[in-house]
Design a protein around this motif. Sequence first.
Motif, PDB file in Angstrom:
ATOM      1  N   GLN A 127      74.377 -33.798  29.639  1.00 26.45           N
ATOM      2  CA  GLN A 127      75.275 -34.666  30.400  1.00 26.45           C
ATOM      3  C   GLN A 127      74.560 -35.144  31.661  1.00 26.45           C
ATOM      4  N   ASN A 128      74.064 -36.359  31.636  1.00 24.48           N
ATOM      5  CA  ASN A 128      73.377 -36.941  32.786  1.00 24.48           C
ATOM      6  C   ASN A 128      72.282 -36.013  33.311  1.00 24.48           C
ATOM      7  N   GLY A 129      71.381 -35.703  32.416  1.00 22.83           N
ATOM      8  CA  GLY A 129      70.159 -34.980  32.760  1.00 22.83           C
ATOM      9  C   GLY A 129      69.016 -35.677  32.041  1.00 22.83           C
ATOM     10  N   LYS A 139      68.059 -45.740  41.831  1.00 19.89           N
ATOM     11  CA  LYS A 139      68.307 -44.765  42.895  1.00 19.89           C
ATOM     12  C   LYS A 139      67.152 -43.787  43.059  1.00 19.89           C
ATOM     13  N   TYR A 140      66.245 -43.768  42.093  1.00 14.71           N
ATOM     14  CA  TYR A 140      65.060 -42.919  42.199  1.00 14.71           C
ATOM     15  C   TYR A 140      64.029 -43.490  43.186  1.00 14.71           C
ATOM     16  N   MET A 243      70.579 -42.342  36.452  1.00 14.23           N
ATOM     17  CA  MET A 243      70.473 -42.184  35.006  1.00 14.23           C
ATOM     18  C   MET A 243      71.458 -43.107  34.298  1.00 14.23           C
ATOM     19  N   PRO A 244      71.149 -44.372  34.139  1.00 13.01           N
ATOM     20  CA  PRO A 244      72.056 -45.301  33.453  1.00 13.01           C
ATOM     21  C   PRO A 244      72.108 -45.028  31.954  1.00 13.01           C
ATOM     22  N   GLY A 265      82.424 -43.218  33.015  1.00  6.69           N
ATOM     23  CA  GLY A 265      82.317 -42.432  34.238  1.00  6.69           C
ATOM     24  C   GLY A 265      80.917 -42.488  34.802  1.00  6.69           C
ATOM     25  N   GLY A 266      80.645 -41.572  35.723  1.00  7.36           N
ATOM     26  CA  GLY A 266      79.349 -41.528  36.368  1.00  7.36           C
ATOM     27  C   GLY A 266      78.688 -40.179  36.203  1.00  7.36           C
ATOM     28  N   HIS A 267      77.935 -39.782  37.215  1.00  2.46           N
ATOM     29  CA  HIS A 267      77.094 -38.594  37.143  1.00  2.46           C
ATOM     30  C   HIS A 267      77.903 -37.301  37.022  1.00  2.46           C
ATOM     31  N   TRP A 268      79.141 -37.300  37.545  1.00  5.97           N
ATOM     32  CA  TRP A 268      79.946 -36.065  37.594  1.00  5.97           C
ATOM     33  C   TRP A 268      81.152 -36.209  36.671  1.00  5.97           C
TER      34      TRP A 268
END
Length: 290
Positions: A127-129, A139-140, A243-244, A265-268
């Motif tokens: 999950q978003n890793g 964003k990196y 992480m798109p 959703g997003g990262h969380w």
Amino acid sequence: MSAVPVAHRTVDVNGIRTFYREAGPADGPVVLLPHGYPSSSFQFRNLMPALGDRWRLLAPDLPGFGYTRADADGFRFTFDAYASFLRRFTEALGLRRYAIYLHDFGSQFGLRLAISAPERVAALVIQNGDIYEDQHGPKYAPLKKMWADPSPSALAEVAAHVSEQGFRDEFIGEVPEEIAERISPDLWTLSWAQVGRPPGPANLVRLLADQRTTVQWFPRQQAYLREHQPPTLVVWGPHDGYMPAGAARAYLRDLPDAELHLLDGGHWLLETHLAEVVSLMRDFLGRVHP
């Protein structure tokens, strides 16, 4: 189904008094939950009771996060050190087989654990890793600037984000406003309260600077996936500046049989789409790690 209780415990891991959360039957199939940055096992507080009727869920606070303290001179705050710590945590609890939830920094620690003992891995939930550099989001950019030239000015630019406001930005991220409203401010206020006192911020900057070493691990992690083909569920929030959606789809290069689900959703995701993630995990784990 009623939620099961979550126990709050400690265990000695190589001299570090380690806090962890546990839910589920002691003899149940294990699901290991290493957390991401800048959170702690707190991020799994809602997932654990929702799965604890059938699985034994274990979520440690890694050193310097949550309720696990680490002396600045006794822990190196590098990705190597955290990966080693997670392995020793599994040894301290006598874990022999487990599914691993791979999210954010925890994905790096969890994948290194998997590489070290592939026979113990029953399944992966990703999950978003991310582990595909060509799919890194915008964003990196400041981090990569620091990785390329860790000068005082570059370090200072990143250090400015190691703050309560910076933590808020990490949790809210790029999700649409109507979804961001579901993300509790407890996440960043509690996280900052736990690590905001010196030397906590300096240790986190050190860890962010060391993140450049993770890119060197990507080929090995991809090779592990290609060789061992662990059963894998990829559930992803594409509203993620790091992480798109492409970072999720990239896993199909090495895991063509993986299940891929992109949620709105997003990262969380556990803060905004818990019910959907629980449903997907119950179905997946029920088949591959019953």
